[in-house]
Design an enzyme around this catalytic site. Sequence first.
Site, PDB file in Angstrom:
ATOM      1  N   TYR A 181      57.806 -32.989 -46.364  1.00 12.70           N
ATOM      2  CA  TYR A 181      57.567 -32.804 -47.806  1.00 12.70           C
ATOM      3  C   TYR A 181      56.080 -32.764 -48.158  1.00 12.70           C
ATOM      4  O   TYR A 181      55.231 -33.008 -47.323  1.00 12.70           O
ATOM      5  CB  TYR A 181      58.369 -33.789 -48.658  1.00 12.70           C
ATOM      6  CG  TYR A 181      58.197 -35.275 -48.492  1.00 12.70           C
ATOM      7  CD1 TYR A 181      57.128 -35.872 -47.865  1.00 12.70           C
ATOM      8  CD2 TYR A 181      59.177 -36.128 -49.033  1.00 12.70           C
ATOM      9  CE1 TYR A 181      57.029 -37.250 -47.781  1.00 12.70           C
ATOM     10  CE2 TYR A 181      59.074 -37.512 -48.956  1.00 12.70           C
ATOM     11  CZ  TYR A 181      58.003 -38.060 -48.332  1.00 12.70           C
ATOM     12  OH  TYR A 181      57.905 -39.414 -48.255  1.00 12.70           O
ATOM     13  N   GLU A 182      55.808 -32.397 -49.372  1.00 14.96           N
ATOM     14  CA  GLU A 182      54.436 -32.225 -49.873  1.00 14.96           C
ATOM     15  C   GLU A 182      53.681 -31.176 -49.051  1.00 14.96           C
ATOM     16  O   GLU A 182      52.492 -31.325 -48.743  1.00 14.96           O
ATOM     17  CB  GLU A 182      53.719 -33.589 -49.872  1.00 14.96           C
ATOM     18  CG  GLU A 182      52.489 -33.691 -50.749  1.00 14.96           C
ATOM     19  CD  GLU A 182      52.749 -33.256 -52.191  1.00 14.96           C
ATOM     20  OE1 GLU A 182      53.755 -33.691 -52.784  1.00 14.96           O
ATOM     21  OE2 GLU A 182      51.949 -32.458 -52.705  1.00 14.96           O
ATOM     22  N   GLY A 183      54.391 -30.072 -48.752  1.00 12.34           N
ATOM     23  CA  GLY A 183      53.818 -29.022 -47.895  1.00 12.34           C
ATOM     24  C   GLY A 183      54.081 -29.355 -46.443  1.00 12.34           C
ATOM     25  O   GLY A 183      53.496 -30.302 -45.921  1.00 12.34           O
TER      26      GLY A 183
END
Lengths: 595, 595
Positions: free
Chosen positions: B440-442
């Site tokens: 997550y978060e890229g």
Amino acid sequence: MDRYRPPLDDIRFSLAHEVPLTRLTAEPALAVADPDTVAGLLEEAGRFAAEVIAPTDRVGDREGARLVDGGVVLPEAFRTAYAQYVASGWGAVQHPEAFGGGGFPLLVATAVKELITTANMAFSLGPLLTTGAVHLLTHHGSEDQRARWLPRMVTGEWTGTMNLTEPQAGSDLGAVTARAEPVGDGSYRVFGQKIYITYGDHDLAEQVVHLVLARLPDAPPGTKGISLFIVPKRMVGPDGAPGEANDVRVVSIEHKLGIHASPTCVMAYGEGGDGAWAELVGDPHDGMRQMFTMMNDARLGVGLQGLAVAERAVQRAEAYARERTQGRAVGTPPGTQSPIVAHPDVRRTLLEARAQIDAMRALCYANAHALDLAQHAGDADERARQQALADLLTPLSKAWCTDLGVELTSEALQVFGGMGYVEETGVAQQFRDARIAPIYEGTNGIQAIDLVGRKLPMEDGGLVARVLDGLLAELDGAPDAVAELVPPVVAAADLARDLAAELLAMRDDPRDALAGATPYLRVLATVIATALVVRGLVAAERARAAGEAVDAGLLAARTARARVLVRRVLPRVHGLAAAVRAGAADLYAEGTPAA
Amino acid sequence: MDRYRPPLDDIRFSLAHEVPLTRLTAEPALAVADPDTVAGLLEEAGRFAAEVIAPTDRVGDREGARLVDGGVVLPEAFRTAYAQYVASGWGAVQHPEAFGGGGFPLLVATAVKELITTANMAFSLGPLLTTGAVHLLTHHGSEDQRARWLPRMVTGEWTGTMNLTEPQAGSDLGAVTARAEPVGDGSYRVFGQKIYITYGDHDLAEQVVHLVLARLPDAPPGTKGISLFIVPKRMVGPDGAPGEANDVRVVSIEHKLGIHASPTCVMAYGEGGDGAWAELVGDPHDGMRQMFTMMNDARLGVGLQGLAVAERAVQRAEAYARERTQGRAVGTPPGTQSPIVAHPDVRRTLLEARAQIDAMRALCYANAHALDLAQHAGDADERARQQALADLLTPLSKAWCTDLGVELTSEALQVFGGMGYVEETGVAQQFRDARIAPIYEGTNGIQAIDLVGRKLPMEDGGLVARVLDGLLAELDGAPDAVAELVPPVVAAADLARDLAAELLAMRDDPRDALAGATPYLRVLATVIATALVVRGLVAAERARAAGEAVDAGLLAARTARARVLVRRVLPRVHGLAAAVRAGAADLYAEGTPAA
């Protein structure tokens, strides 16, 4: 995307070119495994794995094994599938024909096991343990014992277990305290608790044949005082049928990270007071040696799990990467979305994983091939050479393939992005399942110690050099199509040979070589497995040049993956050399943890 | 062995020597963070994390988040702990004093977050998302919006979320289709579904403030047509108190591999027909830019999770390795069993892990330090230089630390042997929890692309060289005690600098550099983090030589671990160079997967 596709093309390629089946069938004892028969057998095994076993994988994970009224209950789907497994004779493939087995080489059985394990690792563990028990009794049981126990274990009607571990005796089996007492009629009574007993109980078969390590009253301390016993779940009557219960109880089952449907049991023997009825196998105090004779097979079987679970996870990831569109790949029109497999970093992930799976299969199969020839080669020197090769390859298969199993299932999960973290997707199960394999059947740290402490010194310290030189010799004069792959393999092999010599020369502190053992295992396994892959391509190119039928598309795919292996993965070994050479001083310096 | 020990000694060492807090407090805006105040704050945060948060970790994993009657219910222990978290003001540490925050530098808040996350990663995610929302509204909200929303979000009485992802829009947010319509009174109505919404609903707070990306009717396609909206769970009355429900519904929560107590929600906005009430933040179509302003913070926050979960798992493994006896270590009497920490391979595992944790902390803290100076340094050039440094370090913190989080929790689990695979032991939870952070978060692949595609070209392609040269300059004339650590760092930095130039020079096919992005990120992060660790030792030795009080035992321990880092871990980068340089041709050759 959940559909399992048996990797038959890759398996056939390995058996044709990397680890030639025809070398085995040249030995009279293995002539049964003629290529046509084997091709049909594998085709059928692939169909069985895909249609009967694979559908039980997710439900096994969700429902798991349960302890109900003192007995382990597996999912209904497992009972149905196992009955078909027994009826179809899959358990018998590698066992001696004398006891109802198929008499096939271990190499062929390994391919079958790969297919079953890829379909459902938790399912495969029952047969794996049974196979180990059959192997052990075949080699060490009396004629009478073999006649009474083996036929139904070979079919899988009865299953087997290995009872080694106790709470204080894990990696160090010398600390085993379970005891056995003779009662004068030739039988014994066993007392004690064992932990981590895979398939220690279940409802797939009417009988479980436990092989239990225990000490006789006059046993010397340590590993030289351990004997091996047969302890059945149910007493066997004169008619050969299982009857009343023996004093064997499942105390509990573990709640594990993965392989939920494989019951991991705490077993209690002789709690009732009089002991669990038991038979001694072979001579007293000979249990450790007996166990060692099946250790190569068992460790290879666990290494294969790393390969199998990675194969399944990467298949899922490949399918997802073709279906999922996200972002725009280089060279496609603005406003469109591309399948993620078109993006370089996703391709890199998938191809590096697939290339390493090729290499894992080459290593595991070469290990089986060596074990077959160690037993069946006509020439005694050849048998000895092949046994030494198998002894070297076994810790590599076990540790390297299971470490990669964890790493590649993790990479496969990553390809899914957020969906990979959701259990319903399925790939998270493979990530969890894979994590046991570096632990059991001798932790990977133990494998590395075995490699450096026992295997490097073999043949006066020359074993590694002999094996590497033999492999490189086969790459000499490689056809143009693969010639560029050879020099990096030679360079890496030179490093592996040098490091072996350096580890053997570390004499100041016995801890120095041990401090380099794990990185060295990674180096050597990577080099040998890569060399096997390139050897396979050389053989395939030569076969093509000689006019044999070689699938051109498959050969192109294998060559592309081998380039990724040689150019992107293999060079990592050069970065591990420093850790192999570093010695132990830093690990015991001031400021490091007190013991 | 389950007892969590806040790593305060290591944190203090980092703030004193590696990433000096005093450099920050020299700036008037950050003078609040004087070392004595910070020391007391961290001591208190450590106690709170150990006594209040850590005991909720296992129960959170077992019970998880549940969807009951349309609302998410968290374990009772979470509600109690969260109330104390709010009451003690931990959520407010880094926020502006104008809205009730503590006004502390991000560096100090990062240390506090590390402690909370180490105690319970699933718990920490609510505050993490709230912090991101506060950050975003602080920078982009109107004065009126800030006055209405921020004070209770700063305390944590209200929590925040980020609603970006939709099923077809994950890594590619340009594909977002949620829509927003103005209704003429200055407010908007939002329609659409969002997935993977962390803490999208829960029962820890009376209000959830959703920040939602959606398209206005006149929006251009792609990322330039996305606007950002505030959508509260409950409408806020004139008295400022949350009242009736907005048209916001939790459709379902995900059944995940880990972070079970962090609810991952599918959210539906405006299902009722008239839309969910919403306020626009900033200008129309400016949502992506606004998101980008908080991206460095958020990505650093996720990188910190890799560090924190590894710290917890390795603490468990260290404790177990001291308690568990098995086998006999070199130099101990026959017949005894040694704690496994005495065996070289176990020590190697623990020290390599601990050394990498030191390096992860140095990198994350340096990242925060740069973000603080980018905002608060008095000199404008200095602010620009620090912003560029932060831009470079952020993808490294995010991807490298989260990859290591997975790897080191796996190594920690391995130390336990069979017990590591049993869920009751606890370490398996960290292994599962850690696995989300690379996603997550890229995803970490996106981080690598960001590094190679956006960060390497900065400063005319000279950013990496400037940063590395700056770090190496600080190692010049290193004191004798650490001088031997410098040459390997210089050699690795030379490689990282060369590879950056080579990647920038790849012009034939834009895919070539992308094919090297992931291995290059690993190289650069390893080199920079190692250089930061060695810089810290150089500074500590100089402080000691200058007569300052430096804990000799701690310095010895840090030096021992740095030797392991430099001699055993750092050299791996040389094995990755080939993959950085390999280009994309092999990945798209005949035989590779069709798109």
